[in-house]
Design an enzyme around this catalytic site. Structure first.
Site, mmCIF file in Angstrom:
data_model
loop_
_atom_site.group_PDB
_atom_site.id
_atom_site.type_symbol
_atom_site.label_atom_id
_atom_site.label_comp_id
_atom_site.label_asym_id
_atom_site.label_seq_id
_atom_site.Cartn_x
_atom_site.Cartn_y
_atom_site.Cartn_z
ATOM 1 N N GLY A 99 -8.338 58.569 -19.660
ATOM 2 C CA GLY A 99 -6.886 58.440 -19.832
ATOM 3 C C GLY A 99 -6.156 59.762 -20.040
ATOM 4 N N ASP A 100 -6.904 60.884 -20.187
ATOM 5 C CA ASP A 100 -6.234 62.179 -20.398
ATOM 6 C C ASP A 100 -5.526 62.659 -19.134
ATOM 7 O OD1 ASP A 100 -6.668 62.725 -23.033
ATOM 8 O OD2 ASP A 100 -8.225 64.230 -22.735
ATOM 9 N N LYS B 72 5.263 52.059 -26.272
ATOM 10 C CA LYS B 72 6.406 52.983 -26.387
ATOM 11 C C LYS B 72 7.382 52.778 -25.227
ATOM 12 C CE LYS B 72 5.449 55.045 -30.202
ATOM 13 N NZ LYS B 72 6.282 54.866 -31.383
ATOM 14 N N GLY C 82 4.635 59.129 -43.362
ATOM 15 C CA GLY C 82 3.614 59.577 -42.415
ATOM 16 C C GLY C 82 3.800 61.057 -42.081
ATOM 17 N N TYR D 124 -0.999 51.521 -26.295
ATOM 18 C CA TYR D 124 -0.102 52.344 -27.114
ATOM 19 C C TYR D 124 1.030 52.913 -26.243
ATOM 20 C CZ TYR D 124 1.879 56.321 -29.534
ATOM 21 O OH TYR D 124 2.775 57.208 -30.077
ATOM 22 N N PHE E 204 10.048 55.577 -37.516
ATOM 23 C CA PHE E 204 8.749 56.186 -37.195
ATOM 24 C C PHE E 204 7.616 55.161 -37.223
ATOM 25 C CE2 PHE E 204 11.018 59.822 -39.174
ATOM 26 C CZ PHE E 204 10.836 60.775 -38.193
ATOM 27 N N SER F 192 7.510 59.017 -27.151
ATOM 28 C CA SER F 192 6.395 59.936 -26.926
ATOM 29 C C SER F 192 6.367 60.369 -25.470
ATOM 30 C CB SER F 192 5.115 59.171 -27.269
ATOM 31 O OG SER F 192 3.996 59.838 -26.771
ATOM 32 N N LEU G 44 -6.171 66.940 -31.263
ATOM 33 C CA LEU G 44 -6.905 68.211 -31.202
ATOM 34 C C LEU G 44 -6.925 68.992 -32.525
ATOM 35 C CD1 LEU G 44 -8.435 70.285 -29.469
ATOM 36 C CD2 LEU G 44 -6.216 71.232 -28.811
ATOM 37 N N ARG H 247 -1.064 71.545 -23.002
ATOM 38 C CA ARG H 247 -0.132 70.684 -23.732
ATOM 39 C C ARG H 247 1.013 71.534 -24.287
ATOM 40 N NH1 ARG H 247 -2.824 67.580 -21.553
ATOM 41 N NH2 ARG H 247 -3.867 65.716 -22.335
HETATM 42 P P1 NAD Z 1 1.795 58.342 -38.991
HETATM 43 O O1 NAD Z 1 0.797 57.267 -38.827
HETATM 44 O O2 NAD Z 1 1.412 59.552 -39.761
HETATM 45 O O3 NAD Z 1 3.140 57.763 -39.630
HETATM 46 C C1 NAD Z 1 3.565 56.439 -39.441
HETATM 47 C C2 NAD Z 1 3.952 55.896 -40.809
HETATM 48 O O4 NAD Z 1 4.421 54.562 -40.628
HETATM 49 C C3 NAD Z 1 2.756 55.818 -41.765
HETATM 50 O O5 NAD Z 1 3.128 56.348 -43.007
HETATM 51 C C4 NAD Z 1 2.447 54.324 -41.871
HETATM 52 O O6 NAD Z 1 1.966 53.998 -43.153
HETATM 53 C C5 NAD Z 1 3.819 53.717 -41.588
HETATM 54 N N1 NAD Z 1 3.785 52.383 -40.983
HETATM 55 C C6 NAD Z 1 3.086 51.949 -39.912
HETATM 56 N N2 NAD Z 1 3.355 50.648 -39.679
HETATM 57 C C7 NAD Z 1 4.254 50.261 -40.625
HETATM 58 C C8 NAD Z 1 4.914 49.048 -40.910
HETATM 59 N N3 NAD Z 1 4.687 47.935 -40.212
HETATM 60 N N4 NAD Z 1 5.794 49.004 -41.944
HETATM 61 C C9 NAD Z 1 6.032 50.111 -42.688
HETATM 62 N N5 NAD Z 1 5.415 51.279 -42.483
HETATM 63 C C10 NAD Z 1 4.538 51.365 -41.446
HETATM 64 O O7 NAD Z 1 2.275 58.754 -37.528
HETATM 65 P P2 NAD Z 1 3.132 60.011 -37.077
HETATM 66 O O8 NAD Z 1 2.243 60.966 -36.376
HETATM 67 O O9 NAD Z 1 4.000 60.488 -38.178
HETATM 68 O O10 NAD Z 1 4.010 59.320 -35.949
HETATM 69 C C11 NAD Z 1 5.283 58.778 -36.233
HETATM 70 C C12 NAD Z 1 5.837 58.132 -34.987
HETATM 71 O O11 NAD Z 1 5.867 59.077 -33.932
HETATM 72 C C13 NAD Z 1 5.023 56.953 -34.458
HETATM 73 O O12 NAD Z 1 5.919 55.995 -33.974
HETATM 74 C C14 NAD Z 1 4.220 57.550 -33.338
HETATM 75 O O13 NAD Z 1 3.893 56.591 -32.369
HETATM 76 C C15 NAD Z 1 5.193 58.573 -32.795
HETATM 77 N N6 NAD Z 1 4.551 59.700 -32.113
HETATM 78 C C16 NAD Z 1 3.594 60.427 -32.745
HETATM 79 C C17 NAD Z 1 2.980 61.489 -32.081
HETATM 80 C C18 NAD Z 1 1.888 62.286 -32.722
HETATM 81 O O14 NAD Z 1 1.127 62.943 -32.018
HETATM 82 N N7 NAD Z 1 1.765 62.298 -34.039
HETATM 83 C C19 NAD Z 1 3.369 61.809 -30.777
HETATM 84 C C20 NAD Z 1 4.362 61.049 -30.178
HETATM 85 C C21 NAD Z 1 4.954 59.994 -30.853
HETATM 86 C C1 WQD Z 2 -4.781 67.324 -26.625
HETATM 87 C C2 WQD Z 2 -5.829 67.932 -25.708
HETATM 88 C C3 WQD Z 2 -7.676 66.464 -25.246
HETATM 89 C C4 WQD Z 2 -9.432 66.280 -29.186
HETATM 90 C C5 WQD Z 2 -2.018 62.134 -27.757
HETATM 91 C C6 WQD Z 2 -1.491 60.818 -27.295
HETATM 92 C C7 WQD Z 2 -0.010 60.918 -27.100
HETATM 93 C C8 WQD Z 2 0.681 61.472 -28.342
HETATM 94 C C9 WQD Z 2 0.043 62.729 -28.829
HETATM 95 C C10 WQD Z 2 1.454 59.712 -29.732
HETATM 96 C C11 WQD Z 2 -6.357 66.926 -24.666
HETATM 97 C C12 WQD Z 2 -8.125 67.703 -25.999
HETATM 98 C C13 WQD Z 2 -8.594 66.602 -28.132
HETATM 99 C C14 WQD Z 2 -10.755 66.773 -29.186
HETATM 100 C C15 WQD Z 2 -10.306 67.895 -27.107
HETATM 101 N N1 WQD Z 2 0.605 60.590 -29.441
HETATM 102 N N2 WQD Z 2 -9.025 67.395 -27.118
HETATM 103 N N3 WQD Z 2 -11.145 67.576 -28.132
HETATM 104 O O1 WQD Z 2 -4.000 63.451 -25.712
HETATM 105 O O2 WQD Z 2 -2.137 65.132 -25.425
HETATM 106 O O3 WQD Z 2 -1.759 63.111 -26.756
HETATM 107 O O4 WQD Z 2 -1.376 62.517 -28.971
HETATM 108 O O5 WQD Z 2 2.369 59.356 -29.077
HETATM 109 O O6 WQD Z 2 0.422 59.649 -26.799
HETATM 110 O O7 WQD Z 2 -2.120 60.471 -26.076
HETATM 111 O O8 WQD Z 2 -3.194 64.873 -27.671
HETATM 112 O O9 WQD Z 2 -4.284 66.148 -29.443
HETATM 113 O O10 WQD Z 2 -5.401 64.067 -28.575
HETATM 114 O O11 WQD Z 2 -5.297 66.088 -27.127
HETATM 115 O O12 WQD Z 2 -10.708 68.602 -26.178
HETATM 116 O O13 WQD Z 2 -11.578 66.483 -30.070
HETATM 117 O O14 WQD Z 2 -6.957 68.289 -26.517
HETATM 118 O O15 WQD Z 2 -8.614 66.088 -24.292
HETATM 119 O O16 WQD Z 2 -6.588 67.606 -23.484
HETATM 120 P P1 WQD Z 2 -2.838 64.136 -26.274
HETATM 121 P P2 WQD Z 2 -4.559 65.253 -28.299
#
Ligand code: NAD
Ligand code: WQD
Length: 437
Positions: free
Chosen positions: A388-389, A244, A18, A240, A149, A193, A291, A322
């Protein structure tokens, strides 16, 4: 199974193809870790593996050094096959009890050996005694740590399909931890997160880890006064987010019951950017909602305008603030966590760390940065706040700096340059000249 990498040890990266996982796998390889990737490709593509391999090969060729092993199994981490994979990454020793001291011979496990018969001994080693043959079998895992992840991550989808999220993110984790325990693998890094801070994020100051704890904790505030915090969190707004928080609570409980675990929960703020080569980046199957991925769909012409959700927050320009962290900095944070755990620098068996920059940027600042880098105008439409923001979410980063010896180095401008590089490389033909500023 063909297992290269000799008897060396591996880091298992679950969800490693991912967005964040792929960048972390590359950084692990560069740091000489052998890596076993498990991914079911539910939100990624196998081509990502080839891109990681290409970048790692180039890196090691330039240094004239051999590349560590990179293995991949396409698998849901909840599948029963995980047991046989872990078994194949274990080494087995067989000794004769009759001769003293016991002579051990390491060899492949006899086929059909009943793993369930292995007993945990006081020394923490799995053993099977066969009286007739006077043999002892000891099993040790070659997996020295796990970075987890794998999870579903869409806030909006989690509200519509909570069971899908609790099943993968929470139930999956519980069963997986039991399996790891069975194999004696107790070094675990978890993708958490900033969402665990819920509405608490809106306090307008950088968020300290103590704002979300799972057992009562004592800490010292900025004035040096001793404070007691109780478990719980303010206003988690989605399944979600709750998944976490639940996962962290489960991990904290396990660590409390068995201090031989070393568990780090890394609370990511807003991961953005991609590898500077433009080869590796954010490439999900799921429609983007964050975003920067949404902005890139506007830049490539797939989406006509960027909707700005909310211009009435109490921030310098009214748009939300952010803490945007470059994904390569974030990836290195995982290596810092592994290293700190190996060096026994983390004093408690469960510890949470914020991974952010400690600096906030507004949505408009992000837009401006991407407009400047791409030299293209990004059409916008101001709409109301998204449900939820929160208006403000920035990390307090002192804990990670002092305990993990890690800090983010890249700026928002670096993120924009890398994102644009990746976007151009994939979509140049679709970018219309009319958009040039
Ligand atoms: P992503 O979806 O790009 O990566 C997750 C990977 O896990 C994917 O490749 C998917 O195919 C794989 N996957 C999902 N379920 C699976 C399963 N049951 N078995 C095997 N593989 C599985 O997401 P990401 O952005 O890389 O996020 C990684 C982690 O970080 C997640 O746990 C997410 O909740 C957390 N996280 C992400 C963000 C963000 O904004 N990207 C922010 C905070 C936390
Ligand atoms: C950032 C800002 C939006 C899209 C989310 C999850 C959080 C974490 C990271 C996994 C906000 C604004 C966004 C758009 C916009 N994920 N925005 N127009 O909401 O901080 O966090 O992703 O754990 O749990 O909630 O990130 O990038 O979605 O938004 O104005 O089309 O951009 O309202 O203020 P966020 P985001």
């Amino acid at each position: 199974l063909d297992i290269t990498g000799g008897n060396s040890r591996f880091i298992m990266v679950v969800g490693g193809l991912g967005y964040i996982g792929s960048h972390t796998v590359l950084e692990l390889l560069k740091e000489n870790y052998n890596v076993l990737v498990i991914d079911d490709l539910s939100n990624s593509y196998e081509s990502v593996l080839h891109r990681i391999k290409a970048l790692a090969t180039e890196h090691f060729a330039a240094q004239d050094r051999p590349m560590p092993a990179l293995h991949f199994r396409q698998l849901d981490y909840r599948s029963p096959c995980m047991r046989s994979i872990l078994a194949s990454y274990s080494s087995y020793s067989i000794g004769r009890k009759a001769s003293t001291p016991i002579t051990e011979i390491t060899r492949a496990v006899p086929s059909g050996f009943p793993f369930s018969a292995l007993q945990r001994t006081d020394s923490g080693i799995d053993m099977e005694t066969d009286d007739a043959q006077e043999t002892i079998l000891r099993r040790e895992s070659r997996i020295s740590g796990v970075i987890h992840f794998a999870a579903y991550k869409s806030v909006e989808e989690s509200i519509r399909m909570p069971l899908k999220y609790y099943s993968n993110n929470v139930c999956g984790l519980v069963d997986f931890l039991s399996l790891l325990e069975e194999f004696g693998i107790k070094n675990f890094v978890f993708s958490s997160s900033a969402t665990v801070y819920g509405e608490g994020a809106n306090c307008g100051v950088p968020l300290r880890e103590e704002l979300c704890v799972h057992h009562p904790e004592t800490f010292y505030d900025d004035a040096g006064l001793e404070r007691q915090v109780l478990p719980g969190v303010l206003g988690l707004t989605s399944p979600y987010g709750r998944s976490k928080f639940m996962c962290e609570s489960i991990l904290a409980d396990i660590a409390r019951s068995d201090p031989s675990w070393s568990i780090t929960a890394l609370r990511y703020f807003n991961p953005v950017g991609c590898h500077e080569s433009g080869i590796l980046g954010e490439d999900p199957r799921q429609k983007p909602s964050n975003l920067i991925p949404v902005i890139t769909t506007v830049l490539t012409g797939t989406k006509p305008v960027l909707e700005i959700f909310g211009t009435d927050w109490s921030t310098p320009d009214g748009t939300a603030v952010r803490d945007f962290i470059h994904v390569v900095d974030l990836a290195r944070g995982h290596i810092a966590a592994l290293a700190a755990s190996a060096a026994r620098k983390i004093k408690t068996p469960f510890r949470a760390y914020n991974l952010g920059t400690g600096r906030g940027h507004t949505v408009r600042e992000v837009l401006q940065s991407l407009e400047e880098t791409s030299r293209r105008r990004i059409p916008v439409k101001e709409v109301g706040r998204r449900a939820g923001d929160v208006g403000f979410c920035v990390a307090e980063v002192r804990r990670a700096e002092s305990e993990l010896d890690w800090r983010a180095e890249k700026s928002l401008a670096d993120c924009s340059v890398d994102v644009w590089n990746f976007t151009k490389g994939r979509c140049e033909p679709q970018i219309s000249d009319e958009m040039i500023c």
